[in-house]
Design a protein around this motif. Structure first.
Motif, PDB file in Angstrom:
ATOM      1  N   THR A  46       0.836  -1.209   0.000  1.00  0.00           N
ATOM      2  CA  THR A  46       0.000   0.000   0.000  1.00  0.00           C
ATOM      3  C   THR A  46       0.870   1.258   0.000  1.00  0.00           C
ATOM      4  OG1 THR A  46      -1.834  -1.109   1.087  1.00  0.00           O
ATOM      5  CG2 THR A  46      -1.741   1.278   1.341  1.00  0.00           C
ATOM      6  N   ASP A 174      -6.004  -0.851  -4.749  1.00  0.00           N
ATOM      7  CA  ASP A 174      -5.418  -1.481  -3.573  1.00  0.00           C
ATOM      8  C   ASP A 174      -6.379  -2.523  -3.005  1.00  0.00           C
ATOM      9  OD1 ASP A 174      -3.973  -2.177  -1.373  1.00  0.00           O
ATOM     10  OD2 ASP A 174      -3.921  -0.184  -0.470  1.00  0.00           O
ATOM     11  N   GLU A 175      -6.118  -3.773  -3.253  1.00  0.00           N
ATOM     12  CA  GLU A 175      -6.988  -4.875  -2.814  1.00  0.00           C
ATOM     13  C   GLU A 175      -8.460  -4.536  -3.046  1.00  0.00           C
ATOM     14  OE1 GLU A 175      -5.750  -7.181   0.311  1.00  0.00           O
ATOM     15  OE2 GLU A 175      -3.757  -6.309   0.509  1.00  0.00           O
TER      16      GLU A 175
END
Ligand code: ADP
Ligand code: MG
Length: 253
Positions: A46, A174-175
Motif C-alpha cells: 500500500t 489497492d486490494e
C-alpha cells in the motif's frame, strides 16, 4: 517485444520515525498491462502504491527519497501541482467510499468540476462511465437514489466509474475486491481485463490466485523490499528466489 514503461520507480526509500518501510525500490510498470504488486500483509504494498500517487504527502512523518517517473517526469521532484499529477490516476481502495449523494451525482460531481455542466451532455457522460464500469444496467432506473443504497459490490463499481470519469491514464487499485463477495469480485476482475486495453493498471493483492488470473507482470515484495519482478508467466513458473518459492507454496503469509 519490450513494452513501454508508464511508471518507473528508482531508488525509492521511505522512512517513518527512523524505520525503513520501503528499501531502495526499483520497479518498472509496463503501459496498458496489469501489474500486480504481491506480497504478505505489512510488506509495503500500500505504501508503494500511495507513493505513486503522492498520497504519502498526507503523512508528515513519512520521508520519501528517490525518483518516481511517470511518462518520464519525476513526480517527487516537480513544481507541478499535485492535483495535476493525481489527475492521471484513478484510485480504487479496499472498501468503496461513495460520496454521500445520489448515484448520478457520484459520477457527475467530478465532471462538473472539470467544467462539463450542460445537462444533456452530463447525462451522456454519466451513462458512458456507468457502462464502462458495467453498472449501467443495474442502476439506470434509480440514478437519483443515494449511492449508499447500492450493494457493496455495486458501490465498488460506482467508485470505479467515478475514477474513470476524471479520464485517467493509470488505475491504482489497492486490494479492490477484499470487501466483496465472490461474484462481485469476479465482475471487478473481468472489468480490469477489459480496461487494460486503455489503461495502465497497478493492482495490489495478497491473493495469489487473483494475481495468477490477472497479472501480466508481477512485483513481489517482502519486508519493504522488492524481491523479484517478472512477467507473470516467468514469476509463477520459474521463481528466482527461495523466498518467492516459499511464498508461492504458501509457507509465508
Ligand atoms: N503512517 C504510517 N506510520 C507508521 N508506520 C506505517 C505507516 N503506514 C504504514 N506503516 C507501516 O509500514 C509497513 C507497510 O505497510 P503497508 O504498506 O500498509 O503494507 P501492506 O499494504 O503490504 O500490508 C507496515 O509495517 C506498517 O505498519
Ligand atoms: Mg495494504
Amino acid at each position: 517485444m519490450e513494452a513501454n514503461h508508464k511508471i518507473r520507480v528508482e531508488n525509492l526509500s521511505l522512512r517513518v520515525n527512523g524505520h525503513e518501510i520501503l528499501k531502495d525500490i526499483n520497479v518498472s510498470i509496463p503501459e496498458n498491462k496489469i501489474t500486480v504488486i504481491l506480497g504478505p500483509s505489512g510488506c509495503g504494498k500500500t505504501t508503494l502504491m500511495k507513493s505513486m500517487n503522492r498520497l504519502t504527502d498526507i503523512y508528515p512523518e513519512m520521508h520519501v527519497r528517490g525518483r518516481i517517473l511517470i511518462d518520464e517526469e519525476d513526480i517527487l521532484n516537480t513544481h507541478k501541482d499535485v492535483t495535476a499529477i493525481r489527475k492521471k490516476m484513478g484510485l480504487l481502495s479496499q472498501r468503496p467510499y461513495p460520496l454521500p449523494m445520489s448515484i448520478y451525482n457520484n459520477i457527475a460531481f467530478g465532471l462538473r468540476i472539470s467544467g462539463r455542466k450542460k445537462r444533456d451532455l452530463l447525462d451522456k457522460r454519466v451513462e458512458h462511465y456507468l457502462k464502462q464500469a458495467s453498472l449501467w444496467e443495474e442502476v439506470k432506473g434509480r440514478l437519483r437514489e443515494p449511492a449508499s443504497s447500492l450493494s457493496i459490490g455495486q458501490q465498488q463499481r460506482l467508485c470505479l466509474a467515478r475514477g474513470l470519469a476524471v479520464d485517467p491514464e493509470i488505475i491504482l487499485a489497492d486490494e479492490p475486491t477484499s470487501a466483496l463477495d465472490p461474484i462481485s469480485s469476479q465482475e471487478i476482475e473481468k472489468k480490469f481485463l477489459d480496461l487494460k486495453q486503455d489503461y495502465t493498471i497497478v493492482l495490489v493483492t495478497h491473493i495469489l490466485r487473483q494475481a495468477a488470473r490477472l497479472a501480466d507482470h508481477v512485483i513481489f515484495m517482502y519486508l519493504g523490499e522488492v524481491i523479484e519482478q517478472a512477467p507473470a508467466e516467468e514469476f509463477f513458473h520459474h521463481p528466482r528466489t527461495e523466498i518467492t518459492r516459499a511464498y508461492l507454496k504458501g509457507s509465508i503469509n
